[in-house]
Write a protein that holds these residues in place. Structure first.
Motif, PDB file in Angstrom:
ATOM      1  N   GLU A  26       0.724 -63.210  43.383  1.00  0.00           N
ATOM      2  CA  GLU A  26       0.725 -63.131  41.924  1.00  0.00           C
ATOM      3  C   GLU A  26       1.210 -61.781  41.414  1.00  0.00           C
ATOM      4  OE1 GLU A  26      -3.207 -64.138  40.662  1.00  0.00           O
ATOM      5  OE2 GLU A  26      -3.064 -66.182  41.422  1.00  0.00           O
ATOM      6  N   THR A  27       1.616 -60.898  42.304  1.00  0.00           N
ATOM      7  CA  THR A  27       2.077 -59.573  41.903  1.00  0.00           C
ATOM      8  C   THR A  27       3.395 -59.686  41.165  1.00  0.00           C
ATOM      9  OG1 THR A  27       1.074 -58.684  43.893  1.00  0.00           O
ATOM     10  CG2 THR A  27       2.577 -57.250  42.723  1.00  0.00           C
ATOM     11  N   ASP A  28       3.478 -59.022  40.035  1.00  0.00           N
ATOM     12  CA  ASP A  28       4.686 -59.009  39.230  1.00  0.00           C
ATOM     13  C   ASP A  28       5.720 -58.104  39.898  1.00  0.00           C
ATOM     14  OD1 ASP A  28       6.401 -59.313  37.033  1.00  0.00           O
ATOM     15  OD2 ASP A  28       5.532 -57.557  36.032  1.00  0.00           O
ATOM     16  N   GLU A  29       6.953 -58.559  39.951  1.00  0.00           N
ATOM     17  CA  GLU A  29       8.026 -57.779  40.581  1.00  0.00           C
ATOM     18  C   GLU A  29       8.257 -56.467  39.835  1.00  0.00           C
ATOM     19  OE1 GLU A  29      10.934 -58.227  43.860  1.00  0.00           O
ATOM     20  OE2 GLU A  29       8.881 -58.729  43.429  1.00  0.00           O
ATOM     21  N   ALA A  30       8.157 -56.492  38.524  1.00  0.00           N
ATOM     22  CA  ALA A  30       8.346 -55.266  37.736  1.00  0.00           C
ATOM     23  C   ALA A  30       7.224 -54.262  38.019  1.00  0.00           C
ATOM     24  CB  ALA A  30       8.409 -55.602  36.248  1.00  0.00           C
ATOM     25  N   ALA A  31       6.003 -54.756  38.197  1.00  0.00           N
ATOM     26  CA  ALA A  31       4.877 -53.858  38.513  1.00  0.00           C
ATOM     27  C   ALA A  31       5.063 -53.230  39.889  1.00  0.00           C
ATOM     28  CB  ALA A  31       3.561 -54.636  38.451  1.00  0.00           C
ATOM     29  N   ALA A  32       5.573 -54.006  40.830  1.00  0.00           N
ATOM     30  CA  ALA A  32       5.835 -53.460  42.162  1.00  0.00           C
ATOM     31  C   ALA A  32       6.934 -52.404  42.103  1.00  0.00           C
ATOM     32  CB  ALA A  32       6.216 -54.578  43.131  1.00  0.00           C
ATOM     33  N   ALA A  33       7.953 -52.620  41.279  1.00  0.00           N
ATOM     34  CA  ALA A  33       9.027 -51.626  41.118  1.00  0.00           C
ATOM     35  C   ALA A  33       8.474 -50.341  40.522  1.00  0.00           C
ATOM     36  CB  ALA A  33      10.147 -52.193  40.258  1.00  0.00           C
ATOM     37  N   ARG A  34       7.588 -50.468  39.523  1.00  0.00           N
ATOM     38  CA  ARG A  34       6.967 -49.271  38.939  1.00  0.00           C
ATOM     39  C   ARG A  34       6.106 -48.541  39.955  1.00  0.00           C
ATOM     40  NH1 ARG A  34       6.275 -52.939  34.789  1.00  0.00           N
ATOM     41  NH2 ARG A  34       4.062 -53.163  35.238  1.00  0.00           N
ATOM     42  N   ALA A  35       5.407 -49.290  40.811  1.00  0.00           N
ATOM     43  CA  ALA A  35       4.566 -48.664  41.840  1.00  0.00           C
ATOM     44  C   ALA A  35       5.416 -47.891  42.844  1.00  0.00           C
ATOM     45  CB  ALA A  35       3.726 -49.724  42.554  1.00  0.00           C
ATOM     46  N   LEU A  36       6.551 -48.463  43.235  1.00  0.00           N
ATOM     47  CA  LEU A  36       7.428 -47.766  44.169  1.00  0.00           C
ATOM     48  C   LEU A  36       8.038 -46.525  43.528  1.00  0.00           C
ATOM     49  CD1 LEU A  36       8.692 -47.671  46.966  1.00  0.00           C
ATOM     50  CD2 LEU A  36      10.584 -49.026  46.077  1.00  0.00           C
ATOM     51  N   ALA A  37       8.431 -46.625  42.267  1.00  0.00           N
ATOM     52  CA  ALA A  37       8.986 -45.461  41.564  1.00  0.00           C
ATOM     53  C   ALA A  37       7.942 -44.340  41.495  1.00  0.00           C
ATOM     54  CB  ALA A  37       9.445 -45.860  40.166  1.00  0.00           C
ATOM     55  N   LYS A  38       6.715 -44.703  41.235  1.00  0.00           N
ATOM     56  CA  LYS A  38       5.645 -43.695  41.177  1.00  0.00           C
ATOM     57  C   LYS A  38       5.405 -43.076  42.549  1.00  0.00           C
ATOM     58  CE  LYS A  38       0.877 -43.065  39.737  1.00  0.00           C
ATOM     59  NZ  LYS A  38      -0.299 -43.708  39.133  1.00  0.00           N
ATOM     60  N   ARG A  39       5.357 -43.918  43.578  1.00  0.00           N
ATOM     61  CA  ARG A  39       5.082 -43.425  44.927  1.00  0.00           C
ATOM     62  C   ARG A  39       6.193 -42.509  45.429  1.00  0.00           C
ATOM     63  NH1 ARG A  39       5.571 -45.187  50.310  1.00  0.00           N
ATOM     64  NH2 ARG A  39       6.730 -47.037  49.746  1.00  0.00           N
ATOM     65  N   ARG A  40       7.436 -42.835  45.091  1.00  0.00           N
ATOM     66  CA  ARG A  40       8.574 -42.039  45.557  1.00  0.00           C
ATOM     67  C   ARG A  40       9.005 -40.975  44.551  1.00  0.00           C
ATOM     68  NH1 ARG A  40      13.128 -45.469  47.880  1.00  0.00           N
ATOM     69  NH2 ARG A  40      13.950 -43.377  48.154  1.00  0.00           N
ATOM     70  N   ARG A  41       8.247 -40.864  43.443  1.00  0.00           N
ATOM     71  CA  ARG A  41       8.524 -39.878  42.391  1.00  0.00           C
ATOM     72  C   ARG A  41       9.936 -40.010  41.840  1.00  0.00           C
ATOM     73  NH1 ARG A  41       5.514 -34.770  45.153  1.00  0.00           N
ATOM     74  NH2 ARG A  41       3.446 -35.659  45.018  1.00  0.00           N
ATOM     75  N   LEU A  42      10.247 -41.221  41.424  1.00  0.00           N
ATOM     76  CA  LEU A  42      11.547 -41.516  40.841  1.00  0.00           C
ATOM     77  C   LEU A  42      11.399 -41.732  39.340  1.00  0.00           C
ATOM     78  CD1 LEU A  42      12.816 -44.136  43.450  1.00  0.00           C
ATOM     79  CD2 LEU A  42      13.304 -41.688  43.401  1.00  0.00           C
ATOM     80  N   GLY A  43      12.472 -41.570  38.614  1.00  0.00           N
ATOM     81  CA  GLY A  43      12.488 -41.859  37.186  1.00  0.00           C
ATOM     82  C   GLY A  43      11.486 -41.044  36.408  1.00  0.00           C
ATOM     83  N   THR A  81      -1.056 -55.400  50.922  1.00  0.00           N
ATOM     84  CA  THR A  81      -0.821 -53.975  51.146  1.00  0.00           C
ATOM     85  C   THR A  81       0.588 -53.576  50.736  1.00  0.00           C
ATOM     86  OG1 THR A  81      -2.381 -53.949  52.990  1.00  0.00           O
ATOM     87  CG2 THR A  81      -0.768 -52.176  52.916  1.00  0.00           C
ATOM     88  N   LEU A  82       1.569 -54.334  51.182  1.00  0.00           N
ATOM     89  CA  LEU A  82       2.956 -53.994  50.881  1.00  0.00           C
ATOM     90  C   LEU A  82       3.246 -54.073  49.386  1.00  0.00           C
ATOM     91  CD1 LEU A  82       4.726 -55.800  53.852  1.00  0.00           C
ATOM     92  CD2 LEU A  82       4.544 -53.330  53.494  1.00  0.00           C
ATOM     93  N   ARG A  83       2.753 -55.096  48.734  1.00  0.00           N
ATOM     94  CA  ARG A  83       3.015 -55.242  47.302  1.00  0.00           C
ATOM     95  C   ARG A  83       2.320 -54.139  46.503  1.00  0.00           C
ATOM     96  NH1 ARG A  83       6.962 -57.689  45.316  1.00  0.00           N
ATOM     97  NH2 ARG A  83       5.894 -58.901  43.755  1.00  0.00           N
ATOM     98  N   ARG A  84       1.127 -53.747  46.921  1.00  0.00           N
ATOM     99  CA  ARG A  84       0.411 -52.665  46.249  1.00  0.00           C
ATOM    100  C   ARG A  84       1.185 -51.351  46.362  1.00  0.00           C
ATOM    101  NH1 ARG A  84      -4.223 -54.081  48.157  1.00  0.00           N
ATOM    102  NH2 ARG A  84      -4.024 -52.866  50.054  1.00  0.00           N
ATOM    103  N   ARG A  85       1.851 -51.154  47.504  1.00  0.00           N
ATOM    104  CA  ARG A  85       2.636 -49.941  47.727  1.00  0.00           C
ATOM    105  C   ARG A  85       3.992 -49.987  47.044  1.00  0.00           C
ATOM    106  NH1 ARG A  85       3.530 -48.593  53.571  1.00  0.00           N
ATOM    107  NH2 ARG A  85       4.297 -46.692  52.610  1.00  0.00           N
ATOM    108  N   GLY A  86       4.389 -51.147  46.531  1.00  0.00           N
ATOM    109  CA  GLY A  86       5.627 -51.239  45.783  1.00  0.00           C
ATOM    110  C   GLY A  86       6.767 -51.896  46.538  1.00  0.00           C
ATOM    111  N   ALA A  87       6.478 -52.735  47.512  1.00  0.00           N
ATOM    112  CA  ALA A  87       7.544 -53.441  48.233  1.00  0.00           C
ATOM    113  C   ALA A  87       7.980 -54.654  47.412  1.00  0.00           C
ATOM    114  CB  ALA A  87       7.054 -53.889  49.602  1.00  0.00           C
ATOM    115  N   SER A  88       9.266 -54.933  47.423  1.00  0.00           N
ATOM    116  CA  SER A  88       9.784 -56.106  46.714  1.00  0.00           C
ATOM    117  C   SER A  88       9.433 -57.366  47.507  1.00  0.00           C
ATOM    118  CB  SER A  88      11.302 -56.001  46.567  1.00  0.00           C
ATOM    119  OG  SER A  88      11.922 -56.076  47.833  1.00  0.00           O
TER     120      SER A  88
END
Length: 183
Positions: free
Chosen positions: A123-140, A90-97
C-alpha cells in the motif's frame, strides 16, 4: 638467532555430514533471514569450499543440501512469503521503488508469483517512497546548497532508482515535507 620451527601440516576439515550441514544452516539462519533458494546457494558455497579443501566432488552433496533446506521449510524456519513481506516493508520504507523492490526480491530467490502477490498487497505510495529516498540521499529539498544547479542530476538519480519522471520531479521540487505538495 635460530630459524623458526616449521608449522605442522593442517589436517583436512571434517567431511560434509548431515549434522554439519544442519548446524551450518541453523547458524546462518540465526543471523540472517533467508529464502529457500538463497539458503540453498549459501550451503552450496559452504560445501564447495569444504570439498575443495578435502579434494572431494561437491556434486555428491547436492541431495544433502536440498534435504537440509527442505527440513528447515518443514520446521517452518524458512517461509518465502513471510521473508518477501518483511523485506518489501523494509525496502519501501527506505525509499525503494516498486521495480527495484521486485528485482531485489527476485534476486533473493522469491518466486515470481509470490513477488507479484506481495507487491499487489503493498500500500506504499510511489511518490512517498521517492520522497523517502530523496531525504535519505539528501537530494532536492534536503540538499544544503546548490539545489537549483543539481536539480536535473537529482531527478535523474531518482529515475535510475526506478521512479517515474513525475514522481522523481515532484520529490525533488517539493518542499521536503513528507506530505505530497499540491502543485
Amino acid at each position: 638467532m635460530s630459524e623458526p620451527k616449521p608449522k605442522p601440516p593442517r589436517k583436512p576439515p571434517r567431511p560434509v555430514s548431515r549434522e554439519w550441514m544442519f548446524r551450518a544452516a541453523a547458524h546462518y539462519l540465526e543471523r540472517y533471514a533467508s529464502t529457500q533458494a538463497h539458503l540453498g546457494r549459501v550451503l552450496e558455497r559452504k560445501v564447495m569450499r569444504r570439498c575443495r579443501e578435502r579434494g572431494e566432488d561437491p556434486a555428491e552433496h547436492a541431495d544433502l543440501v536440498a534435504e537440509t533446506v527442505a527440513k528447515f521449510v518443514e520446521l517452518k524456519l524458512i517461509d518465502d512469503r513471510q521473508f518477501a513481506e518483511g523485506r518489501l516493508a523494509t525496502l519501501r520504507r527506505r525509499g525503494a521503488s516498486k521495480r527495484q523492490t521486485a528485482m531485489k526480491l527476485t534476486e533473493k530467490g522469491v518466486d515470481r508469483e509470490t513477488v507479484a502477490a506481495v507487491m499487489e498487497a503493498d500500500e506504499t505510495d510511489e511518490a512517498a517512497a521517492a520522497r523517502a529516498l530523496a531525504k535519505r540521499r539528501r537530494l532536492g529539498p534536503h540538499r544544503l546548497r546548490e539545489r537549483t544547479e543539481r536539480r536535473d542530476r537529482d531527478v535523474a538519480a531518482l529515475m535510475r532508482a526506478g521512479f517515474s519522471f513525475r514522481d522523481s520531479a515532484a520529490a525533488i521540487d517539493g518542499d521536503g515535507s513528507d506530505e505530497p505538495s499540491d502543485a
